[in-house]
Motif scaffolding. Structure first.
Motif, PDB file in Angstrom:
ATOM      1  N   ALA A   1       8.926   1.724 -11.058  1.00 27.52           N
ATOM      2  CA  ALA A   1       8.785   0.266 -10.982  1.00 27.52           C
ATOM      3  C   ALA A   1       8.156  -0.148  -9.661  1.00 27.52           C
ATOM      4  CB  ALA A   1      10.162  -0.388 -11.146  1.00 27.52           C
ATOM      5  N   VAL A   2       8.532   0.524  -8.577  1.00 26.14           N
ATOM      6  CA  VAL A   2       7.950   0.219  -7.266  1.00 26.14           C
ATOM      7  C   VAL A   2       6.452   0.499  -7.276  1.00 26.14           C
ATOM      8  CG1 VAL A   2       7.912   0.871  -4.826  1.00 26.14           C
ATOM      9  CG2 VAL A   2      10.098   0.609  -6.012  1.00 26.14           C
ATOM     10  N   VAL A   3       6.071   1.641  -7.830  1.00 25.46           N
ATOM     11  CA  VAL A   3       4.649   2.016  -7.862  1.00 25.46           C
ATOM     12  C   VAL A   3       3.866   1.054  -8.749  1.00 25.46           C
ATOM     13  CG1 VAL A   3       3.003   3.809  -8.502  1.00 25.46           C
ATOM     14  CG2 VAL A   3       5.163   4.439  -7.401  1.00 25.46           C
ATOM     15  N   ALA A   4       4.374   0.798  -9.958  1.00 22.78           N
ATOM     16  CA  ALA A   4       3.674  -0.090 -10.882  1.00 22.78           C
ATOM     17  C   ALA A   4       3.582  -1.507 -10.316  1.00 22.78           C
ATOM     18  CB  ALA A   4       4.389  -0.102 -12.234  1.00 22.78           C
ATOM     19  N   GLY A   5       4.686  -2.002  -9.748  1.00 21.02           N
ATOM     20  CA  GLY A   5       4.668  -3.334  -9.168  1.00 21.02           C
ATOM     21  C   GLY A   5       3.731  -3.442  -7.988  1.00 21.02           C
ATOM     22  N   SER A   6       3.664  -2.389  -7.171  1.00 20.85           N
ATOM     23  CA  SER A   6       2.771  -2.400  -6.019  1.00 20.85           C
ATOM     24  C   SER A   6       1.309  -2.423  -6.452  1.00 20.85           C
ATOM     25  CB  SER A   6       3.034  -1.175  -5.128  1.00 20.85           C
ATOM     26  OG  SER A   6       4.354  -1.201  -4.606  1.00 20.85           O
ATOM     27  N   TRP A   7       0.969  -1.612  -7.453  1.00 22.04           N
ATOM     28  CA  TRP A   7      -0.398  -1.624  -7.974  1.00 22.04           C
ATOM     29  C   TRP A   7      -0.725  -2.970  -8.608  1.00 22.04           C
ATOM     30  CZ3 TRP A   7      -4.651   1.239  -7.427  1.00 22.04           C
ATOM     31  CH2 TRP A   7      -4.525   2.497  -6.868  1.00 22.04           C
ATOM     32  N   GLY A   8       0.241  -3.541  -9.320  1.00 22.20           N
ATOM     33  CA  GLY A   8       0.020  -4.854  -9.917  1.00 22.20           C
ATOM     34  C   GLY A   8      -0.239  -5.922  -8.871  1.00 22.20           C
TER      35      GLY A   8
ATOM     36  N   LEU B   1      -3.791  -5.317  -7.308  1.00 17.16           N
ATOM     37  CA  LEU B   1      -4.868  -5.715  -8.221  1.00 17.16           C
ATOM     38  C   LEU B   1      -4.924  -7.230  -8.369  1.00 17.16           C
ATOM     39  CD1 LEU B   1      -4.427  -2.940 -10.929  1.00 17.16           C
ATOM     40  CD2 LEU B   1      -6.428  -3.254  -9.453  1.00 17.16           C
ATOM     41  N   ALA B   2      -3.761  -7.875  -8.430  1.00 19.31           N
ATOM     42  CA  ALA B   2      -3.735  -9.337  -8.569  1.00 19.31           C
ATOM     43  C   ALA B   2      -4.298 -10.007  -7.331  1.00 19.31           C
ATOM     44  CB  ALA B   2      -2.312  -9.814  -8.850  1.00 19.31           C
ATOM     45  N   TRP B   3      -3.849  -9.575  -6.150  1.00 18.54           N
ATOM     46  CA  TRP B   3      -4.384 -10.172  -4.923  1.00 18.54           C
ATOM     47  C   TRP B   3      -5.857  -9.849  -4.756  1.00 18.54           C
ATOM     48  CZ3 TRP B   3      -2.326 -14.169  -3.288  1.00 18.54           C
ATOM     49  CH2 TRP B   3      -0.947 -14.328  -3.148  1.00 18.54           C
ATOM     50  N   GLY B   4      -6.259  -8.650  -5.168  1.00 19.96           N
ATOM     51  CA  GLY B   4      -7.675  -8.319  -5.119  1.00 19.96           C
ATOM     52  C   GLY B   4      -8.500  -9.227  -6.009  1.00 19.96           C
ATOM     53  N   SER B   5      -7.965  -9.576  -7.171  1.00 23.16           N
ATOM     54  CA  SER B   5      -8.674 -10.485  -8.076  1.00 23.16           C
ATOM     55  C   SER B   5      -8.758 -11.896  -7.506  1.00 23.16           C
ATOM     56  CB  SER B   5      -7.983 -10.509  -9.438  1.00 23.16           C
ATOM     57  OG  SER B   5      -8.056  -9.242 -10.066  1.00 23.16           O
ATOM     58  N   VAL B   6      -7.672 -12.349  -6.863  1.00 24.26           N
ATOM     59  CA  VAL B   6      -7.691 -13.678  -6.242  1.00 24.26           C
ATOM     60  C   VAL B   6      -8.732 -13.729  -5.126  1.00 24.26           C
ATOM     61  CG1 VAL B   6      -6.357 -15.333  -4.880  1.00 24.26           C
ATOM     62  CG2 VAL B   6      -5.305 -14.198  -6.834  1.00 24.26           C
ATOM     63  N   LEU B   7      -8.709 -12.737  -4.244  1.00 26.79           N
ATOM     64  CA  LEU B   7      -9.688 -12.698  -3.163  1.00 26.79           C
ATOM     65  C   LEU B   7     -11.100 -12.543  -3.706  1.00 26.79           C
ATOM     66  CD1 LEU B   7      -7.802 -10.401  -0.623  1.00 26.79           C
ATOM     67  CD2 LEU B   7      -8.257 -12.845  -0.354  1.00 26.79           C
ATOM     68  N   GLY B   8     -11.234 -11.741  -4.762  1.00 23.75           N
ATOM     69  CA  GLY B   8     -12.550 -11.550  -5.363  1.00 23.75           C
ATOM     70  C   GLY B   8     -13.103 -12.828  -5.944  1.00 23.75           C
ATOM     71  N   SER B   9     -12.249 -13.619  -6.562  1.00 27.15           N
ATOM     72  CA  SER B   9     -12.689 -14.903  -7.107  1.00 27.15           C
ATOM     73  C   SER B   9     -13.157 -15.837  -6.002  1.00 27.15           C
ATOM     74  CB  SER B   9     -11.555 -15.554  -7.897  1.00 27.15           C
ATOM     75  OG  SER B   9     -11.932 -16.826  -8.369  1.00 27.15           O
ATOM     76  N   LEU B  10     -12.420 -15.877  -4.893  1.00 26.57           N
ATOM     77  CA  LEU B  10     -12.820 -16.720  -3.765  1.00 26.57           C
ATOM     78  C   LEU B  10     -14.123 -16.226  -3.142  1.00 26.57           C
ATOM     79  CD1 LEU B  10      -9.354 -17.278  -2.047  1.00 26.57           C
ATOM     80  CD2 LEU B  10     -10.672 -18.953  -3.353  1.00 26.57           C
TER      81      LEU B  10
ATOM     82  N   LEU C   1       3.206 -12.553 -10.184  1.00 26.04           N
ATOM     83  CA  LEU C   1       4.637 -12.852 -10.141  1.00 26.04           C
ATOM     84  C   LEU C   1       5.454 -11.772 -10.840  1.00 26.04           C
ATOM     85  CD1 LEU C   1       4.589 -16.707 -10.804  1.00 26.04           C
ATOM     86  CD2 LEU C   1       5.152 -15.553  -8.661  1.00 26.04           C
ATOM     87  N   PHE C   2       4.961 -11.303 -11.994  1.00 26.25           N
ATOM     88  CA  PHE C   2       5.672 -10.261 -12.729  1.00 26.25           C
ATOM     89  C   PHE C   2       5.732  -8.974 -11.907  1.00 26.25           C
ATOM     90  CE2 PHE C   2       5.667  -6.704 -15.788  1.00 26.25           C
ATOM     91  CZ  PHE C   2       6.866  -6.967 -16.425  1.00 26.25           C
ATOM     92  N   ALA C   3       4.595  -8.597 -11.295  1.00 23.93           N
ATOM     93  CA  ALA C   3       4.558  -7.384 -10.484  1.00 23.93           C
ATOM     94  C   ALA C   3       5.468  -7.501  -9.272  1.00 23.93           C
ATOM     95  CB  ALA C   3       3.120  -7.100 -10.043  1.00 23.93           C
TER      96      ALA C   3
ATOM     97  N   GLY D   1       0.803  -1.214   0.000  1.00 29.65           N
ATOM     98  CA  GLY D   1       0.000   0.000   0.000  1.00 29.65           C
ATOM     99  C   GLY D   1       0.835   1.263   0.000  1.00 29.65           C
ATOM    100  N   VAL D   2       1.921   1.273   0.761  1.00 29.97           N
ATOM    101  CA  VAL D   2       2.815   2.438   0.764  1.00 29.97           C
ATOM    102  C   VAL D   2       3.432   2.620  -0.617  1.00 29.97           C
ATOM    103  CG1 VAL D   2       4.929   3.411   1.716  1.00 29.97           C
ATOM    104  CG2 VAL D   2       3.282   2.297   3.229  1.00 29.97           C
ATOM    105  N   GLY D   3       3.807   1.509  -1.261  1.00 34.93           N
ATOM    106  CA  GLY D   3       4.355   1.606  -2.616  1.00 34.93           C
ATOM    107  C   GLY D   3       3.356   2.180  -3.603  1.00 34.93           C
ATOM    108  N   MET D   4       2.088   1.839  -3.446  1.00 38.15           N
ATOM    109  CA  MET D   4       1.044   2.390  -4.309  1.00 38.15           C
ATOM    110  C   MET D   4       0.938   3.904  -4.159  1.00 38.15           C
ATOM    111  SD  MET D   4      -1.810  -0.545  -3.493  1.00 38.15           S
ATOM    112  CE  MET D   4      -3.129   0.080  -4.539  1.00 38.15           C
ATOM    113  N   LEU D   5       1.176   4.392  -2.945  1.00 42.42           N
ATOM    114  CA  LEU D   5       1.007   5.821  -2.643  1.00 42.42           C
ATOM    115  C   LEU D   5       2.316   6.602  -2.701  1.00 42.42           C
ATOM    116  CD1 LEU D   5      -1.372   5.451   0.447  1.00 42.42           C
ATOM    117  CD2 LEU D   5      -2.025   5.932  -1.919  1.00 42.42           C
ATOM    118  N   LEU D   6       3.385   5.971  -3.160  1.00 49.22           N
ATOM    119  CA  LEU D   6       4.712   6.592  -3.125  1.00 49.22           C
ATOM    120  C   LEU D   6       4.753   7.983  -3.766  1.00 49.22           C
ATOM    121  CD1 LEU D   6       7.738   6.370  -2.439  1.00 49.22           C
ATOM    122  CD2 LEU D   6       8.065   5.162  -4.612  1.00 49.22           C
TER     123      LEU D   6
END
Length: 248
Positions: A116-123, A126-135, A88-90, A25-30
């Protein structure tokens, strides 16, 4: 034994989202928390002592899924393999940005690593949000996860703001304070996310049987106190607000 394995998976998943969710989250808001290179170094220093140890919780959770719940592993990878590829890429992009930003003393280089830190953090969020959303959608696959992915990803940014409010110097923490978040409250919400998502899983259909389940559960029980002790030591050592840049 299967009930114990479910509880352990909940503990490790919650531990990862609470601890690593903060640095994601901190990386997203960097760019918002740090307006120049000096400030951004302080923002990154706020989670620099923790982020590698935080990722150990994910490794432990993944090992527990592979050993105790092979059916869940197969189901997630089959339905959500594009999401895990992005994850994994993020992860690589973000960690690469963190490790390489201090290698060259040039503003353009650090700026690229910060991106790269910001983009990877958002990635990751979003990826973990999609995994949790699927569950949460009862295993609805990629489409169901995508619908809930963005709202759940925002939780990471909210959690990061709470962490930054606690860890950053007062001058920078004021920016994070504009977000109505407290680290304790956001940690509780993040810890609840995998527990709520897990309610929709038919655990009896995905659990392993026999010696594999027993060995995985027993090994995890032995490892958990060691991990908790190491984590507590790190957090006690680096408690309080950060005052100077780190090695990153």
């Amino acid at each position: 034994m299967d009930a114990l394995a479910v509880v352990l998976l909940a503990v490790f998943s919650a531990g990862y989202l609470v601890l690593a969710g903060a640095d994601i989250g901190v990386g997203m808001l960097l760019p918002w928390l740090g307006r120049d290179q000096r400030e951004r170094r302080l923002v990154i220093a706020s989670f620099a002592p923790f982020f590698l140890g935080n990722e150990v919780w994910l490794v432990a959770a993944a090992g527990l899924v592979a050993g105790a719940f092979p059916g869940l592993e197969h189901e997630l990878l089959e339905e959500l393999y594009p999401v895990f590829a992005v994850l994994l890429f993020a992860w690589v992009v973000r960690d690469m940005g963190l490790w390489l930003r201090g290698r060259v003393d040039a503003s353009a280089w650090r700026g690229g690593c910060d991106a790269a830190v910001v983009a990877g953090s958002w990635g990751l969020a979003l990826a973990w949000g999609s995994v949790l959303g699927s569950l949460l959608a009862g295993g609805g696959g990629l489409n169901a996860g995508s619908v809930l992915g963005l709202p759940l990803a925002v939780l990471f940014a909210w959690h990061g703001a709470g962490f930054a409010r606690w860890r950053l110097p007062v001058a920078l923490a004021g920016r994070a304070a504009r977000v109505p978040s407290r680290y304790g409250l956001s940690a509780l919400v993040m810890a609840s996310a995998p527990v709520v998502a897990g309610v929709e899983v038919s655990w009896s259909e995905v659990v392993a049987e026999g010696a594999g389940l027993t060995m995985t559960a027993v090994t995890t029980v032995v490892v958990l106190p060691l991990l908790l002790a190491a984590q507590a030591l790190v957090w006690w050592t680096f408690r309080g607000r950060v005052e100077s840049p780190s090695y990153l």
